[in-house]
Design an enzyme around this catalytic site. Structure first.
Site, PDB file in Angstrom:
ATOM      1  N   GLY A 132       0.836  -1.201   0.000  1.00  0.00           N
ATOM      2  CA  GLY A 132       0.000   0.000   0.000  1.00  0.00           C
ATOM      3  C   GLY A 132       0.864   1.241   0.000  1.00  0.00           C
ATOM      4  CB  SER A 133       0.013   4.731   0.614  1.00  0.00           C
ATOM      5  OG  SER A 133      -0.592   4.633   1.890  1.00  0.00           O
ATOM      6  CB  THR A 162      -1.106   2.858   4.878  1.00  0.00           C
ATOM      7  OG1 THR A 162      -2.004   3.805   4.325  1.00  0.00           O
ATOM      8  CG2 THR A 162      -1.897   1.880   5.718  1.00  0.00           C
ATOM      9  N   GLY A 163       2.040   2.448   5.359  1.00  0.00           N
ATOM     10  CA  GLY A 163       3.155   1.566   5.737  1.00  0.00           C
ATOM     11  C   GLY A 163       3.798   2.009   7.048  1.00  0.00           C
ATOM     12  CD  GLU A 192       7.359  -5.362  -1.653  1.00  0.00           C
ATOM     13  OE1 GLU A 192       7.648  -4.412  -2.401  1.00  0.00           O
ATOM     14  OE2 GLU A 192       8.155  -6.279  -1.393  1.00  0.00           O
ATOM     15  CB  CYS A 217       3.806  -0.180  -6.688  1.00  0.00           C
ATOM     16  SG  CYS A 217       4.241  -1.841  -7.192  1.00  0.00           S
TER      17      CYS A 217
END
Ligand code: NAD
Length: 474
Positions: free
Chosen positions: A225-226, A229-230, A247, A281
């Site tokens: 995800g982003s 959020t990571g 990732e 991505c």
């Protein structure tokens, strides 16, 4: 044209059973902008149930010999192949990509099985002599929480599920609330081949993801995800020192060298940026071109853009679908309008269908530079800026001047020259004359804030293990 009316509502998969819930998620078909299905959303109590079932299933699964686990995992391939039409239809309906690409996504997810389905995981022997033996073993971690995103729902889930299972872990997948349907169906289908509790699917909102990352019964989080959020995931996982693989996003630069032939690379450059409507991505997100080739490259990329039919993924001949969700559409629109307001020129703007749906035209922007958010940030949609550079040092410095570090590429017929430039780029993957290439056998992950750890290859599988040293004195 197939219709999504044939879609049956999939359920949560908890402890080998299909389960409903009092809560639901409404899932939108991005080609219409309308909800096409309501699926159950797991409660926190159901998450607890899934975590308990996973912990109950773990001892037997880890004790199952590797070769037997691999045999079971190879059985997953048969189930998916037998249901590939249904899964592809679900991916197209919830994600938006053309049906052929959705089939390609499901097919590509099987390469994990082809690669990991027959590997060996022998201990690394560091010493074995008359004084003793020291070996390094790879032990499974336990319960893996896999949190996925909406651009490749099946591929993202399988890239986590297969290595985790082969390594001896059990897995709970929480798909994106934008695209839970195909993953939920995968959960149902695989109960025929996997023991209860070994693979479970709990759909839900971001809050459910957050609860999974904090759960004391979960031992590893594999997240796609982003970057924002990571960081939250990592902070939350720290509470119980869970292992994390992250990732995250990218703002990949491509550098065209001055000996490149625009006619040869134009179409490849276009697809490097616009595959899956730019929602990749590691798509090419900034293209650096020398002054001498600028007009010709712009022309060659636009020539390929002009061949692309954008439309609903179930329509014959469509090569690119909508943006997957409304906030993402708004972001792409805002970044593009802002770039134009700052003096950028949208020198190519494609056609989109009339009417509702999250449509954004294929857009090529020039006369922008760093300092413009379209260049500095990740749009994650069908727009790419093309920039000029002074010399190779200038291009390399600007390509590296970002907190992202997912992928990058260099384009030239002189492979030695291109490789020398590639060596100077700070990214998890640097490609020459291609962008991006992600396969099961090659590690993929981000440098800098684009991530931690990798997926794919034995390196990816090792991310689902702890090292255990067995040291014997003779
Ligand atoms: P996002 O980060 O908002 O959401 C991703 C997932 O995380 C969803 O399942 C969501 O429900 C969950 N989530 C949200 N908040 C959470 C929290 N606090 N704790 C735990 N889980 C939470 O993703 P997005 O911004 O919509 O996705 C686009 C981004 O994903 C882009 O930056 C893109 O580059 C990146 N991406 C990276 C890869 C990769 O492999 N590196 C692949 C695909 C997409």
């Amino acid at each position: 044209m197939a219709t999504p009316t044939a879609i049956k509502t999939p359920q949560l998969t908890i402890n080998g059973r299909s389960c409903g819930s009092a809560d639901s998620l409404s899932v939108i078909d991005p080609s219409t902008g309308e909800s096409f299905i309501e699926v159950p959303a797991a409660s926190l109590a159901q998450l607890d149930e899934a975590v308990a079932a996973a912990n109950a299933a773990f001892p037997a699964w880890r004790a199952t010999p590797l070769t037997r686990r691999q045999e079971i995992v190879r059985g997953i391939k048969d189930v998916i192949l037998a249901n590939i039409d249904e899964l592809a239809l679900l991916v197209t309906t919830e994600q938006g990509k053309p049906l052929g690409n959705a089939r390609g996504e499901v097919g590509a997810s099987l390469r994990q099985i082809d690669f990991l389905g027959s590997i060996t995981l022998d201990p690394e022997v560091i010493k074995d002599d008359e004084t003793g033996r020291v070996e390094v073993r790879r032990e499974p971690l336990g319960v893996v929480g896999a949190i996925t995103v909406w651009n490749y729902p099946i591929l993202a889930a399988m890239f986590k599920l297969i290595p985790a299972l082969v390594a001896g872990n059990v897995v709970i997948v929480k798909p994106s609330p934008y695209t839970p349907v195909s993953t939920m169906r995968l959960g149902e289908l695989l109960q025929d081949v996997l023991p209860p509790g070994v693979f479970q699917v709990v759909a839900g909102t971001d809050e459910l993801g957050s609860a999974l990352t904090a759960h004391p019964g979960v031992h590893k989080i594999s997240f796609t995800g982003s970057v924002a959020t990571g960081k939250r995931v990592m902070a939350s996982a720290a509470g119980t020192l869970k292992r994390v693989t992250l990732e995250l996003g990218g703002n990949d630069a491509g550098i065209v060298l001055d000996d490149a032939d625009p006619a040869v690379i134009g179409a490849d450059l276009f697809w490097a940026a616009f595959s899956n409507s730019g929602q990749v991505c590691a798509a090419l997100k900034r293209l650096y071109v020398p002054e001498s080739k600028f007009d010709a490259i712009c022309e060659a990329v636009a020539a390929e853009a002009a061949t692309v039919l954008v439309g609903p993924g179930l329509q014959e001949g469509v090569k690119a679908g909508p943006v997957q969700n409304k906030p993402q559409l708004e972001r792409v629109r805002q970044l593009t309008e802002d770039a134009i307001a700052r003096g950028g020129e949208a020198f190519f703007t494609g056609e989109v269908p009339d009417g509702p749906g999250y449509w954004f035209p294929t857009t090529l922007v020039r006369h922008v530079a760093e300092g413009v958010p379209l260049v500095d940030e990740e749009p994650f949609g069908p727009v790419v800026p093309i920039l000029t550079y002074r010399d190779v040092d200038d291009a390399v410095a600007r390509a590296n001047n970002t907190d992202y570090g997912l992928g990058a590429s260099v384009w030239s017929p002189d492979l030695d020259r291109a490789t020398a430039v590639a060596e100077r780029l700070d990214a998890g993957s640097v490609w020459v004359n291609q962008h991006p290439v992600v396969t099961a056998a090659v590690p993929f992950g981000g440098a800098k804030q684009s991530g931690i750890g990798v997926e794919g290859s034995l390196h990816g599988l090792h991310g689902y293990t702890n090292i255990k040293v067995l040291s014997v004195k003779r």
